[in-house]
Design a protein around this motif. Structure first.
Motif, mmCIF file in Angstrom:
data_model
loop_
_atom_site.group_PDB
_atom_site.id
_atom_site.type_symbol
_atom_site.label_atom_id
_atom_site.label_comp_id
_atom_site.label_asym_id
_atom_site.label_seq_id
_atom_site.Cartn_x
_atom_site.Cartn_y
_atom_site.Cartn_z
ATOM 1 N N SER A 22 40.255 -5.995 -26.023
ATOM 2 C CA SER A 22 38.950 -5.958 -25.362
ATOM 3 C C SER A 22 38.410 -4.531 -25.283
ATOM 4 N N ALA A 23 39.284 -3.582 -24.939
ATOM 5 C CA ALA A 23 38.854 -2.186 -24.831
ATOM 6 C C ALA A 23 38.392 -1.630 -26.172
ATOM 7 N N ALA A 24 38.980 -2.134 -27.255
ATOM 8 C CA ALA A 24 38.590 -1.684 -28.596
ATOM 9 C C ALA A 24 37.286 -2.310 -29.065
ATOM 10 N N GLY A 25 36.804 -3.328 -28.362
ATOM 11 C CA GLY A 25 35.564 -3.995 -28.740
ATOM 12 C C GLY A 25 35.774 -5.314 -29.454
ATOM 13 N N ARG A 52 38.316 -0.671 -33.208
ATOM 14 C CA ARG A 52 37.346 0.251 -32.596
ATOM 15 C C ARG A 52 36.486 0.927 -33.662
ATOM 16 N N GLU A 53 37.105 1.313 -34.766
ATOM 17 C CA GLU A 53 36.336 1.981 -35.820
ATOM 18 C C GLU A 53 35.358 1.023 -36.487
ATOM 19 N N ASP A 78 43.939 -4.305 -24.531
ATOM 20 C CA ASP A 78 43.725 -3.313 -25.591
ATOM 21 C C ASP A 78 42.707 -3.813 -26.613
ATOM 22 N N VAL A 82 34.000 -1.660 -35.076
ATOM 23 C CA VAL A 82 32.959 -1.926 -34.083
ATOM 24 C C VAL A 82 31.949 -0.783 -34.029
ATOM 25 N N SER A 83 32.407 0.439 -34.280
ATOM 26 C CA SER A 83 31.493 1.589 -34.244
ATOM 27 C C SER A 83 30.501 1.554 -35.396
ATOM 28 N N PHE A 131 44.292 -1.783 -32.905
ATOM 29 C CA PHE A 131 43.246 -1.521 -31.917
ATOM 30 C C PHE A 131 42.323 -0.369 -32.311
ATOM 31 N N PRO A 132 42.844 0.768 -32.791
ATOM 32 C CA PRO A 132 41.911 1.789 -33.295
ATOM 33 C C PRO A 132 41.148 1.320 -34.528
#
Length: 266
Positions: free
Chosen positions: A123-126, A91-92, A121, A94-95, A87-88
């Motif tokens: 979805s929250a990560a993108g 997220r990274e 989780d 997606v950033s 998940f992180p």
């Protein structure tokens, strides 16, 4: 039919179709050869013409994967990769890119993590959705409900051996695309993409598929062109994993750019 209006993946594929061709979907296992390098590699695909990212979740019993992907996922596990690190990583990525991300995973890790927790989780990560190769629609009620609540795409598989009833189930349960298996067997680059893929896509069209994306065996830009002549997307895995393993990010960028050229109308 499933409402795909909020699907990032559907929008990405539609944009490529509107441009006169189709989408290129690129697979890499998260955590290979290291977690940070896998993040950098995904961004490399996105910045070199790949339209949708498919991140493989390493699993101890990857029954559908060929030797190249098996070796990569086993190395990721040996390096200590854990599901929670997905998940992180998403997220990274997606950033750094707007390219939508779907996760390819066998069902057991999702079940062990908790289906709704996993969906929330991701979805929250993108993340945009999940491909579940060993989960069939009529056994997927828990995942379908969890994905609906988290507004995630859910991608089911269709194979040449599937009955018309099974194909209809896959189409009705999927959002984003249907993963269209071009050959019977495990993943891995082949010299010729199986002609059965075109027949299978035609059968999926007959039961109302929105996006049929063909995977298993695509290893050249010419094969991408051939597949996109009848399908909505071409899925590339082993060729990218091999490029990363043999030549690092620079070689991966070159291979991705070459593959993406097969989807561009000249």
């Amino acid at each position: 039919m499933i409402d795909s209006s909020t699907s990032k993946v559907s929008r990405a594929i539609t944009a490529r179709k509107d441009a006169g061709s189709g989408a290129v979907i690129g697979y890499l296992p998260v955590g290979f050869p290291t977690l940070q390098t896998s993040i950098d590699a995904a961004v490399t695909l996105a910045t070199n013409g790949i339209d949708v990212l498919e991140l493989g979740l390493p699993y101890s019993d990857p029954v559908m994967d060929g030797p190249v992907i098996q070796a990569a996922t086993q190395r990721a596990l040996a390096e200590g990769f854990r599901v929670r690190e997905l998940f992180p990583a998403v997220r990274e990525i997606v950033s750094q890119t707007d390219v939508p991300i779907v996760v390819m995973t066998y069902w057991n890790p999702v079940s062990q993590y908790g289906a709704q927790r996993f969906a929330d989780d991701l979805s929250a990560a993108g993340g945009a959705g999940l491909i579940t190769p060993d989960l069939i629609p009529d056994e997927a009620a828990e995942w379908i409900a969890a994905a609906d609540r988290a507004d995630l795409d859910r991608v089911f598989l269709a194979a040449p051996s599937s009955s018309d009833a099974r194909l209809r189930q896959a189409v009705e349960a999927s959002r984003g695309f249907v993963y269209t298996v071009s050959t019977m067997g495990i993943t891995g680059a082949r010299s010729d993409v199986d002609a059965a893929a075109a027949t299978l896509v035609a059968r999926l069209r007959e039961v109302g598929v929105e996006n049929a994306c063909v995977g298993l065996g695509i290893s050249t830009a010419q094969q991408v062109r051939e597949v996109l002549a009848y399908a909505d997307g071409a899925i590339i895995g082993s060729a990218f994993v091999r490029a990363l393993a043999e030549g690092g990010l620079e070689h991966l960028a070159a291979v991705a750019s070459d593959m993406a050229s097969g989807s561009r109308v000249s």
